[in-house]
Design a protein around this motif. Structure first.
Motif, PDB file in Angstrom:
ATOM      1  N   LEU A  38     -21.609   7.935   0.470  1.00 33.24           N
ATOM      2  CA  LEU A  38     -20.331   7.951   1.180  1.00 33.24           C
ATOM      3  C   LEU A  38     -19.490   6.765   0.721  1.00 33.24           C
ATOM      4  CD1 LEU A  38     -18.474   9.112   3.361  1.00 33.24           C
ATOM      5  CD2 LEU A  38     -19.689   7.706   5.037  1.00 33.24           C
ATOM      6  N   HIS A  39     -18.303   7.031   0.205  1.00 30.53           N
ATOM      7  CA  HIS A  39     -17.426   5.981  -0.330  1.00 30.53           C
ATOM      8  C   HIS A  39     -16.310   5.670   0.670  1.00 30.53           C
ATOM      9  CE1 HIS A  39     -19.171   6.178  -4.397  1.00 30.53           C
ATOM     10  NE2 HIS A  39     -19.284   7.471  -4.160  1.00 30.53           N
ATOM     11  N   LEU A  40     -16.087   4.395   0.925  1.00 30.40           N
ATOM     12  CA  LEU A  40     -14.994   3.934   1.775  1.00 30.40           C
ATOM     13  C   LEU A  40     -13.887   3.399   0.871  1.00 30.40           C
ATOM     14  CD1 LEU A  40     -17.055   1.978   4.473  1.00 30.40           C
ATOM     15  CD2 LEU A  40     -16.349   4.379   4.511  1.00 30.40           C
ATOM     16  N   CYS A  41     -12.742   4.054   0.879  1.00 30.44           N
ATOM     17  CA  CYS A  41     -11.664   3.695  -0.049  1.00 30.44           C
ATOM     18  C   CYS A  41     -10.527   2.944   0.625  1.00 30.44           C
ATOM     19  CB  CYS A  41     -11.127   4.944  -0.732  1.00 30.44           C
ATOM     20  SG  CYS A  41     -12.321   5.736  -1.833  1.00 30.44           S
ATOM     21  N   ASP A  42     -10.667   2.617   1.891  1.00 29.45           N
ATOM     22  CA  ASP A  42      -9.644   1.808   2.576  1.00 29.45           C
ATOM     23  C   ASP A  42     -10.375   0.824   3.480  1.00 29.45           C
ATOM     24  OD1 ASP A  42      -7.315   0.760   3.543  1.00 29.45           O
ATOM     25  OD2 ASP A  42      -6.830   2.460   4.850  1.00 29.45           O
ATOM     26  N   CYS A 100      -6.833   4.433 -12.905  1.00 26.53           N
ATOM     27  CA  CYS A 100      -8.052   4.990 -12.310  1.00 26.53           C
ATOM     28  C   CYS A 100      -8.373   4.360 -10.957  1.00 26.53           C
ATOM     29  CB  CYS A 100      -9.233   4.809 -13.267  1.00 26.53           C
ATOM     30  SG  CYS A 100      -8.987   5.588 -14.871  1.00 26.53           S
ATOM     31  N   ASN A 101      -7.404   3.700 -10.350  1.00 22.52           N
ATOM     32  CA  ASN A 101      -7.607   3.088  -9.036  1.00 22.52           C
ATOM     33  C   ASN A 101      -7.105   4.024  -7.950  1.00 22.52           C
ATOM     34  OD1 ASN A 101      -8.592   0.755 -10.245  1.00 22.52           O
ATOM     35  ND2 ASN A 101      -6.576  -0.199 -10.346  1.00 22.52           N
ATOM     36  N   PHE A 102      -7.966   4.288  -6.985  1.00 22.65           N
ATOM     37  CA  PHE A 102      -7.579   5.058  -5.805  1.00 22.65           C
ATOM     38  C   PHE A 102      -7.834   4.181  -4.590  1.00 22.65           C
ATOM     39  CE2 PHE A 102      -8.462   8.081  -2.345  1.00 22.65           C
ATOM     40  CZ  PHE A 102      -7.300   8.822  -2.383  1.00 22.65           C
ATOM     41  N   PHE A 103      -6.806   3.467  -4.168  1.00 22.82           N
ATOM     42  CA  PHE A 103      -6.922   2.477  -3.112  1.00 22.82           C
ATOM     43  C   PHE A 103      -8.058   1.505  -3.465  1.00 22.82           C
ATOM     44  CE2 PHE A 103      -4.659   6.036  -1.365  1.00 22.82           C
ATOM     45  CZ  PHE A 103      -3.645   5.446  -0.634  1.00 22.82           C
ATOM     46  N   ASP A 104      -9.106   1.400  -2.626  1.00 15.22           N
ATOM     47  CA  ASP A 104     -10.183   0.447  -2.915  1.00 15.22           C
ATOM     48  C   ASP A 104     -11.271   1.026  -3.813  1.00 15.22           C
ATOM     49  OD1 ASP A 104      -9.078  -1.656  -1.453  1.00 15.22           O
ATOM     50  OD2 ASP A 104      -9.933  -0.922   0.419  1.00 15.22           O
ATOM     51  N   CYS A 105     -11.151   2.285  -4.176  1.00 21.07           N
ATOM     52  CA  CYS A 105     -12.134   2.916  -5.063  1.00 21.07           C
ATOM     53  C   CYS A 105     -11.544   3.006  -6.472  1.00 21.07           C
ATOM     54  CB  CYS A 105     -12.500   4.315  -4.566  1.00 21.07           C
ATOM     55  SG  CYS A 105     -13.298   4.328  -2.947  1.00 21.07           S
ATOM     56  N   SER A 135     -18.166  -0.831  -5.792  1.00 22.35           N
ATOM     57  CA  SER A 135     -18.999  -0.312  -4.704  1.00 22.35           C
ATOM     58  C   SER A 135     -18.416  -0.710  -3.354  1.00 22.35           C
ATOM     59  CB  SER A 135     -20.427  -0.855  -4.826  1.00 22.35           C
ATOM     60  OG  SER A 135     -20.443  -2.253  -4.585  1.00 22.35           O
ATOM     61  N   ASN A 136     -18.913  -0.039  -2.300  1.00 19.48           N
ATOM     62  CA  ASN A 136     -18.503  -0.424  -0.945  1.00 19.48           C
ATOM     63  C   ASN A 136     -18.805  -1.895  -0.684  1.00 19.48           C
ATOM     64  OD1 ASN A 136     -17.651   2.180  -0.253  1.00 19.48           O
ATOM     65  ND2 ASN A 136     -19.663   2.777   0.506  1.00 19.48           N
ATOM     66  N   LEU A 137     -19.972  -2.344  -1.125  1.00 17.35           N
ATOM     67  CA  LEU A 137     -20.378  -3.721  -0.864  1.00 17.35           C
ATOM     68  C   LEU A 137     -19.469  -4.712  -1.564  1.00 17.35           C
ATOM     69  CD1 LEU A 137     -22.309  -5.688   0.446  1.00 17.35           C
ATOM     70  CD2 LEU A 137     -23.863  -5.375  -1.484  1.00 17.35           C
ATOM     71  N   GLN A 138     -19.096  -4.419  -2.801  1.00 15.06           N
ATOM     72  CA  GLN A 138     -18.206  -5.326  -3.515  1.00 15.06           C
ATOM     73  C   GLN A 138     -16.874  -5.476  -2.790  1.00 15.06           C
ATOM     74  OE1 GLN A 138     -18.642  -3.257  -7.349  1.00 15.06           O
ATOM     75  NE2 GLN A 138     -18.966  -5.252  -8.277  1.00 15.06           N
ATOM     76  N   VAL A 139     -16.327  -4.370  -2.328  1.00 16.57           N
ATOM     77  CA  VAL A 139     -15.025  -4.426  -1.657  1.00 16.57           C
ATOM     78  C   VAL A 139     -15.145  -5.123  -0.310  1.00 16.57           C
ATOM     79  CG1 VAL A 139     -13.055  -3.093  -0.843  1.00 16.57           C
ATOM     80  CG2 VAL A 139     -14.333  -2.314  -2.842  1.00 16.57           C
ATOM     81  N   ILE A 140     -16.224  -4.877   0.427  1.00 17.75           N
ATOM     82  CA  ILE A 140     -16.425  -5.559   1.706  1.00 17.75           C
ATOM     83  C   ILE A 140     -16.591  -7.056   1.483  1.00 17.75           C
ATOM     84  CG2 ILE A 140     -18.134  -5.893   3.549  1.00 17.75           C
ATOM     85  CD1 ILE A 140     -18.351  -2.873   3.738  1.00 17.75           C
ATOM     86  N   CYS A 141     -17.307  -7.434   0.444  1.00 20.66           N
ATOM     87  CA  CYS A 141     -17.434  -8.853   0.128  1.00 20.66           C
ATOM     88  C   CYS A 141     -16.066  -9.463  -0.159  1.00 20.66           C
ATOM     89  CB  CYS A 141     -18.343  -9.047  -1.080  1.00 20.66           C
ATOM     90  SG  CYS A 141     -20.097  -8.838  -0.733  1.00 20.66           S
TER      91      CYS A 141
END
Length: 396
Positions: free
Chosen positions: A277-281, A323-328, A346-352
């Protein structure tokens, strides 16, 4: 030219000329100070104005987020309920018994409506992607009077009816303990809800994850979720501590527990479903915490499972920026001029990057504050023998 050669005459003339020069010099200095002061005041006023716009963005740019308009929207919903056009398990409480108490409008943008209310004494959030029921695509198969598989019309219509009935019967919770025959209002209401990606996403994950908001009920195109205070980028602790029972001096421990819950959520979304599951925002406002400090995703309009994520990312490109879709994001294959369908971050990279790094102070990060992210996937603190602080620092 001074023709007089006497010292007294020259002194008198110099005195007058020097005095004028001195006055001009003093005037220039006074004007410079005045100009600097005016410039400083203008700059400070502009700064206040721009920051004020940011702080009240949802109110200024979204003047429809008013109590009067929100109440009219709910009144229109109740009128549609009284006419038999819509239904739901909270319609009677909202429209007949008065057990849903309106509190305030929280958000309005591009038709999306978010309202705070109380239902039978408990705080809830009412949400709808579009403010009016008529704004949703109608379900053409409702022209048929009998809504059951044996009598359904051919081809696509029969498939849609069967799909709706399966969803209702299994887990969507709109109807309970019923025979396989449903009214026009029931199917129309469910069809409006199914057009809202967030609703279907939350419904599917209700019994599978503790890290998503709970859906409590619905009426027409509006659905109710549990009330949780959203995070704030400007809050030192991100989340409000008023609703969390903590003892004095436990702030740091609470922060570590919340950080670990973020890490558990990331691991859960990456590994516990058939597809990642990918979180893009990802931003503080899209998360909340329960009283037990579990981190909850409360805005999942931009959450996608792996197959959908691949479809979104695989687009034409001329550089990685395409190739950027918001945070993905993914990378551009320049030979094929196509974005890779596989996400490169990854989700973790963006959360960090967007949660942990601004949250924890430079004192905690030390020399790591200016370094690029170095991400390690960690399951839980019980499986990797590190302190909560070390978990967060490894992420950062």
């Amino acid at each position: 030219l001074v023709k007089s050669s006497s010292p007294e005459s020259r002194a008198a003339v110099w005195g007058r000329g020097g005095g004028l020069c001195l006055l001009r010099w003093l005037g220039l200095r006074l004007w410079s100070r005045r100009g600097t002061l005016v410039f400083a005041l203008l700059w400070f006023g502009s700064w206040l104005f721009l920051n004020g716009l940011v702080l009240v963005h949802r109110t200024i740019l979204s003047d429809f987020c008013t109590d009067d308009k929100s109440k009219r929207i709910l009144q229109r919903l109740c009128l549609e309920f009284s006419e038999g056009s819509v239904t739901g398990d909270m319609c009677e409480d909202l429209c007949v018994l008065g057990l849903v108490e309106y509190k305030r409008c929280l958000y309005y943008e591009n038709g999306k409506k978010v309202i705070e209310a109380r239902w039978r004494g408990s705080p809830i959030i009412l949400k709808s992607k579009l403010e009016n029921f008529s704004s949703y695509e109608p379900l053409g198969i409702l022209d048929y009077q009998v809504m059951s598989p044996p009598s359904c019309p051919p081809r696509e219509a029969c498939f849609k009816i069967t799909l709706l009935l399966v969803l209702v019967r299994n887990s969507l919770g709109l109807l309970k303990n019923r025979e396989m025959s449903y009214s026009r209002a029931e199917l129309a209401s469910l069809w409006a809800l199914l057009q809202q990606e967030e609703y279907t996403f939350l419904r599917v994950l209700q019994d599978l994850s503790t890290h998503v908001a709970k859906v409590l009920g619905s009426c027409g195109h509006f659905y109710a979720v549990e009330y949780l205070s959203a995070g704030h980028a400007w809050d030192q602790n991100i989340f409000s501590l008023h609703d969390v029972a903590i003892s004095e001096g436990q702030d740091q421990e609470m922060m570590h527990r919340i950080a670990l819950s973020f890490l558990d959520m990331v691991w859960h979304f990456d590994n516990d479903f058939t597809h990642k599951l990918h979180l893009c925002d990802i931003k503080p406002e899209n998360f909340a915490i329960r009283k037990d400090l579990t981190v909850v995703a409360i805005d999942v309009d931009m959450a996608f499972f792996e197959p959908k994520m691949r479809d979104i990312l695989e687009q034409n490109c001329s550089s990685d920026d395409d190739c950027n879709f918001f945070d993905c994001s993914s990378r551009c294959n320049l030979s094929k001029r196509r974005c890779s369908p596989r996400r490169s971050n990854s989700n973790l990279q963006v959360i960090c990057e967007k949660i942990f790094r601004p949250w924890f102070s430079p004192t905690l990060l030390g020399a790591k504050a200016a370094l690029p992210l170095q991400v390690m996937y960690l399951k839980t603190s019980s499986e990797v023998h590190l302190t909560p602080r070390q978990h967060v620092l490894l992420c950062l």
